[in-house]
Write a protein that holds these residues in place. Structure first.
Motif, PDB file in Angstrom:
ATOM      1  N   SER A 191       0.827  -1.211   0.000  1.00  0.00           N
ATOM      2  CA  SER A 191       0.000   0.000   0.000  1.00  0.00           C
ATOM      3  C   SER A 191       0.868   1.269   0.000  1.00  0.00           C
ATOM      4  O   SER A 191       0.388   2.350  -0.323  1.00  0.00           O
ATOM      5  CB  SER A 191      -1.002  -0.017   1.154  1.00  0.00           C
ATOM      6  N   HIS A 192       2.142   1.120   0.327  1.00  0.00           N
ATOM      7  CA  HIS A 192       3.077   2.245   0.232  1.00  0.00           C
ATOM      8  C   HIS A 192       3.643   2.400  -1.178  1.00  0.00           C
ATOM      9  O   HIS A 192       4.271   3.422  -1.471  1.00  0.00           O
ATOM     10  CB  HIS A 192       4.269   2.032   1.189  1.00  0.00           C
ATOM     11  N   GLN A 193       3.433   1.373  -2.000  1.00  0.00           N
ATOM     12  CA  GLN A 193       4.132   1.340  -3.281  1.00  0.00           C
ATOM     13  C   GLN A 193       3.725   2.452  -4.255  1.00  0.00           C
ATOM     14  O   GLN A 193       4.571   3.112  -4.820  1.00  0.00           O
ATOM     15  CB  GLN A 193       3.880  -0.025  -3.927  1.00  0.00           C
ATOM     16  N   SER A 194       2.448   2.646  -4.447  1.00  0.00           N
ATOM     17  CA  SER A 194       2.011   3.669  -5.415  1.00  0.00           C
ATOM     18  C   SER A 194       0.595   4.134  -5.087  1.00  0.00           C
ATOM     19  O   SER A 194      -0.087   3.522  -4.254  1.00  0.00           O
ATOM     20  CB  SER A 194       2.025   3.085  -6.827  1.00  0.00           C
ATOM     21  N   ASP A 195       0.169   5.174  -5.775  1.00  0.00           N
ATOM     22  CA  ASP A 195      -1.193   5.673  -5.570  1.00  0.00           C
ATOM     23  C   ASP A 195      -2.228   4.585  -5.828  1.00  0.00           C
ATOM     24  O   ASP A 195      -3.222   4.476  -5.131  1.00  0.00           O
ATOM     25  CB  ASP A 195      -1.474   6.829  -6.546  1.00  0.00           C
ATOM     26  N   SER A 196      -1.982   3.788  -6.852  1.00  0.00           N
ATOM     27  CA  SER A 196      -3.010   2.823  -7.228  1.00  0.00           C
ATOM     28  C   SER A 196      -3.079   1.636  -6.263  1.00  0.00           C
ATOM     29  O   SER A 196      -4.041   0.883  -6.277  1.00  0.00           O
ATOM     30  CB  SER A 196      -2.790   2.328  -8.661  1.00  0.00           C
ATOM     31  N   THR A 197      -2.076   1.490  -5.402  1.00  0.00           N
ATOM     32  CA  THR A 197      -2.134   0.381  -4.446  1.00  0.00           C
ATOM     33  C   THR A 197      -2.376   0.876  -3.017  1.00  0.00           C
ATOM     34  O   THR A 197      -2.389   0.086  -2.084  1.00  0.00           O
ATOM     35  CB  THR A 197      -0.819  -0.433  -4.456  1.00  0.00           C
ATOM     36  N   ARG A 198      -2.574   2.176  -2.858  1.00  0.00           N
ATOM     37  CA  ARG A 198      -2.677   2.782  -1.525  1.00  0.00           C
ATOM     38  C   ARG A 198      -3.746   2.131  -0.643  1.00  0.00           C
ATOM     39  O   ARG A 198      -3.606   2.050   0.565  1.00  0.00           O
ATOM     40  CB  ARG A 198      -2.931   4.301  -1.672  1.00  0.00           C
ATOM     41  N   LEU A 199      -4.833   1.690  -1.265  1.00  0.00           N
ATOM     42  CA  LEU A 199      -5.929   1.168  -0.437  1.00  0.00           C
ATOM     43  C   LEU A 199      -5.903  -0.355  -0.274  1.00  0.00           C
ATOM     44  O   LEU A 199      -6.920  -0.976   0.060  1.00  0.00           O
ATOM     45  CB  LEU A 199      -7.271   1.622  -1.009  1.00  0.00           C
ATOM     46  N   TRP A 200      -4.742  -0.959  -0.475  1.00  0.00           N
ATOM     47  CA  TRP A 200      -4.646  -2.411  -0.324  1.00  0.00           C
ATOM     48  C   TRP A 200      -4.882  -2.823   1.130  1.00  0.00           C
ATOM     49  O   TRP A 200      -4.303  -2.268   2.047  1.00  0.00           O
ATOM     50  CB  TRP A 200      -3.270  -2.916  -0.789  1.00  0.00           C
ATOM     51  N   ARG A 201      -5.728  -3.827   1.300  1.00  0.00           N
ATOM     52  CA  ARG A 201      -6.154  -4.238   2.642  1.00  0.00           C
ATOM     53  C   ARG A 201      -5.604  -5.610   3.045  1.00  0.00           C
ATOM     54  O   ARG A 201      -5.215  -5.836   4.191  1.00  0.00           O
ATOM     55  CB  ARG A 201      -7.687  -4.276   2.626  1.00  0.00           C
ATOM     56  N   LYS A 202      -5.590  -6.517   2.080  1.00  0.00           N
ATOM     57  CA  LYS A 202      -5.374  -7.941   2.405  1.00  0.00           C
ATOM     58  C   LYS A 202      -3.892  -8.299   2.478  1.00  0.00           C
ATOM     59  O   LYS A 202      -3.015  -7.457   2.379  1.00  0.00           O
ATOM     60  CB  LYS A 202      -6.059  -8.782   1.321  1.00  0.00           C
ATOM     61  N   THR A 203      -3.633  -9.584   2.647  1.00  0.00           N
ATOM     62  CA  THR A 203      -2.255 -10.067   2.525  1.00  0.00           C
ATOM     63  C   THR A 203      -1.894 -10.035   1.042  1.00  0.00           C
ATOM     64  O   THR A 203      -2.692  -9.570   0.214  1.00  0.00           O
ATOM     65  CB  THR A 203      -2.144 -11.517   3.035  1.00  0.00           C
ATOM     66  N   ARG A 204      -0.709 -10.545   0.681  1.00  0.00           N
ATOM     67  CA  ARG A 204      -0.319 -10.523  -0.741  1.00  0.00           C
ATOM     68  C   ARG A 204      -0.121 -11.928  -1.309  1.00  0.00           C
ATOM     69  O   ARG A 204       0.544 -12.100  -2.326  1.00  0.00           O
ATOM     70  CB  ARG A 204       0.967  -9.690  -0.895  1.00  0.00           C
ATOM     71  N   SER A 205      -0.668 -12.916  -0.644  1.00  0.00           N
ATOM     72  CA  SER A 205      -0.495 -14.281  -1.147  1.00  0.00           C
ATOM     73  C   SER A 205      -1.267 -14.472  -2.453  1.00  0.00           C
ATOM     74  O   SER A 205      -2.269 -13.800  -2.706  1.00  0.00           O
ATOM     75  CB  SER A 205      -0.981 -15.279  -0.088  1.00  0.00           C
ATOM     76  N   THR A 206      -0.782 -15.398  -3.261  1.00  0.00           N
ATOM     77  CA  THR A 206      -1.488 -15.673  -4.519  1.00  0.00           C
ATOM     78  C   THR A 206      -2.619 -16.652  -4.246  1.00  0.00           C
ATOM     79  O   THR A 206      -2.592 -17.401  -3.264  1.00  0.00           O
ATOM     80  CB  THR A 206      -0.532 -16.288  -5.561  1.00  0.00           C
ATOM     81  N   ASN A 207      -3.617 -16.627  -5.113  1.00  0.00           N
ATOM     82  CA  ASN A 207      -4.756 -17.525  -4.962  1.00  0.00           C
ATOM     83  C   ASN A 207      -4.874 -18.457  -6.156  1.00  0.00           C
ATOM     84  O   ASN A 207      -4.715 -18.020  -7.303  1.00  0.00           O
ATOM     85  CB  ASN A 207      -6.047 -16.706  -4.811  1.00  0.00           C
ATOM     86  N   ARG A 208      -5.141 -19.703  -5.861  1.00  0.00           N
ATOM     87  CA  ARG A 208      -5.302 -20.685  -6.937  1.00  0.00           C
ATOM     88  C   ARG A 208      -6.509 -20.333  -7.804  1.00  0.00           C
ATOM     89  O   ARG A 208      -7.526 -19.875  -7.288  1.00  0.00           O
ATOM     90  CB  ARG A 208      -5.526 -22.074  -6.330  1.00  0.00           C
ATOM     91  N   PHE A 209      -6.404 -20.518  -9.080  1.00  0.00           N
ATOM     92  CA  PHE A 209      -7.484 -20.286 -10.042  1.00  0.00           C
ATOM     93  C   PHE A 209      -7.986 -18.851 -10.046  1.00  0.00           C
ATOM     94  O   PHE A 209      -9.127 -18.593 -10.404  1.00  0.00           O
ATOM     95  CB  PHE A 209      -8.676 -21.231  -9.788  1.00  0.00           C
TER      96      PHE A 209
END
Ligand code: 0X9
Ligand code: ZN
Length: 400
Positions: free
Chosen positions: A204-222
């Protein structure tokens, strides 16, 4: 994305709105049963027209609070940069910059500094690695002698809730670097996990477009959507209540309970300490509430009187310094029913008696508090922590 405030004054209206909870493109920042407290929701462009049609069809009134959220995010960042440039004064000797929202790297170097400078009271350790292999750091503050009961404070479960992380840092700084506060931990130990979800925080610190990220960053199957809501992933009524099985939802429950490295690390840290820790405080934002269990049902927990007693004192202490009175409640009723959150898991599956969530209120735009809110908010939450600290060894609210 638009930010809307929606006013529902009947159950039918509320139910119509609630059908959108957990759906893609919807992010309910604040939704309660109370008719006095309006609903705050972020809606992506794609779903906006449909949502507004539903509101109109149900005769539900609403305001557009922010027409274009990305613009506000951008302005907020510009303002931060400008103010940072202007400021020359830093807290002497403190190596944490509380005039801006610290990056995770800055947090790590600050806690390491605290350990090297205040080794006699501070111990820094990792409770485990995040999905992206980052250490989830924790701190034990102890005056040393004897086996003492402990308070556990945790922030940053949700990546974007920076004010919960900055408040945890403020608490650390006050407890450790201000000698006048030593008496707070004379008879108790204090554990602080300033940022439970470093991946989400960093993203969420990375850029304006990711500022509102809430969850973890794990990948999800399918699915191309990443992340699980770490506050829906605990093994307490997991998957029931208002939570989603869609990996693209903001409140995705995860593949299974404790599927996330972060929630697992928290569990494995807490369980061996469950007879030492007596009070747990989870810091979130931005609704401005003091919450106690349960989130998944409105049945009262057995220690309701004690919870209420502590919560009332916390409310008073916070109001005294800020003038703002946080409503208190069972989180199911006051906020919304959810399942799998850390507060409920601690209350149900550990011997820790007191488990709370503080939803810190934001500034002008609730979900994007500016840097001018860091210190006043930290100060307010620190007042709350002083009260929680007194609950740890039964100095206050020693009732059932
Ligand atoms: O939804 C959550 O996980 C928390 N609110 S937040 O806006 N920070 O995301 C609330 C957790 C407490 N549980 C319930 N209110 N049910
Ligand atoms: Zn949160």
């Amino acid at each position: 994305m638009q930010s809307l405030t929606v006013y529902s004054d009947t159950d039918t209206k509320l139910n119509a709105i609630k059908t959108y909870v957990g759906q893609r493109g919807f992010d309910f920042l604040k939704i309660t049963k109370s008719r006095q407290i309006p609903i705050d929701v972020l809606v992506t462009k794609e779903r906006l027209q449909e949502f507004k049609n539903t509101l109109r069809a149900n005769n539900i009134s609403y305001n557009i609070t922010i027409d274009d959220v990305s613009e506000i995010i951008h302005k907020n960042k510009e303002q931060t940069e400008q103010q940072n440039g202007k400021r020359v004064r830093r807290a002497p000797r403190s190596r944490i910059n509380l005039e801006s929202f610290a990056t995770y790297t800055q947090i790590v170097s600050y806690v390491n500094f605290l350990q090297s400078r205040y080794g006699e009271i501070v111990e820094v350790f990792s409770i485990g690695k995040s999905y992206m292999n980052v250490d989830i750091i924790a701190l034990k503050i102890s005056s040393g002698t004897g086996d003492k009961p402990a308070l556990l404070i945790e922030g940053g479960n949700h990546g974007r809730e920076w004010i919960s992380v900055s408040s945890a840092l403020y608490i650390m700084q006050q407890l450790i670097e201000n000698p006048r506060n030593r008496e707070i931990f004379e008879n108790i130990d204090i554990f602080i996990i300033p940022c439970l979800n470093p991946d989400g925080y960093m993203y969420s610190h990375q850029s304006d477009s990711t500022r509102l990220w809430r969850k973890t960053r794990s990948t999800n199957r399918f699915s191309l959507c990443r992340g699980t809501d770490a506050n829906r992933n605990f093994d307490i009524q997991w998957g029931y209540g208002e939570a989603s099985v869609d990996p693209c939802s903001e409140i995705y429950i995860g593949r299974e309970a404790f599927s996330e490295a972060e929630t697992k690390a928290f569990r494995d840290f807490v369980l061996p300490l469950q007879d030492k820790i007596t009070t747990y405080v989870s810091l979130h934002s931005y609704a401005g509430f003091i919450l106690y269990p349960w989130s998944f049902t409105n049945i009262s927990p057995p220690n309701l009187r004690r919870l209420n007693c502590v919560a009332r004192r916390v409310r008073t202490a916070m109001a005294r310094v800020s003038g703002i009175t946080y409503p208190i409640g069972n989180s199911h009723d006051l906020l919304y029913p959810t399942s799998g959150d850390s507060m409920d898991w601690v209350a149900a599956h550990t011997r820790i008696n007191l488990s709370f969530t503080i939803e810190i209120s934001g500034g002008d735009y609730g979900f994007l508090p500016g840097i001018q809110h860091i210190i006043p908010t930290g100060n307010k939450i620190f007042e709350a922590i002083k009260v929680f600290a007194q609950s740890v060894d039964g100095r206050i609210c020693n009732i059932n």
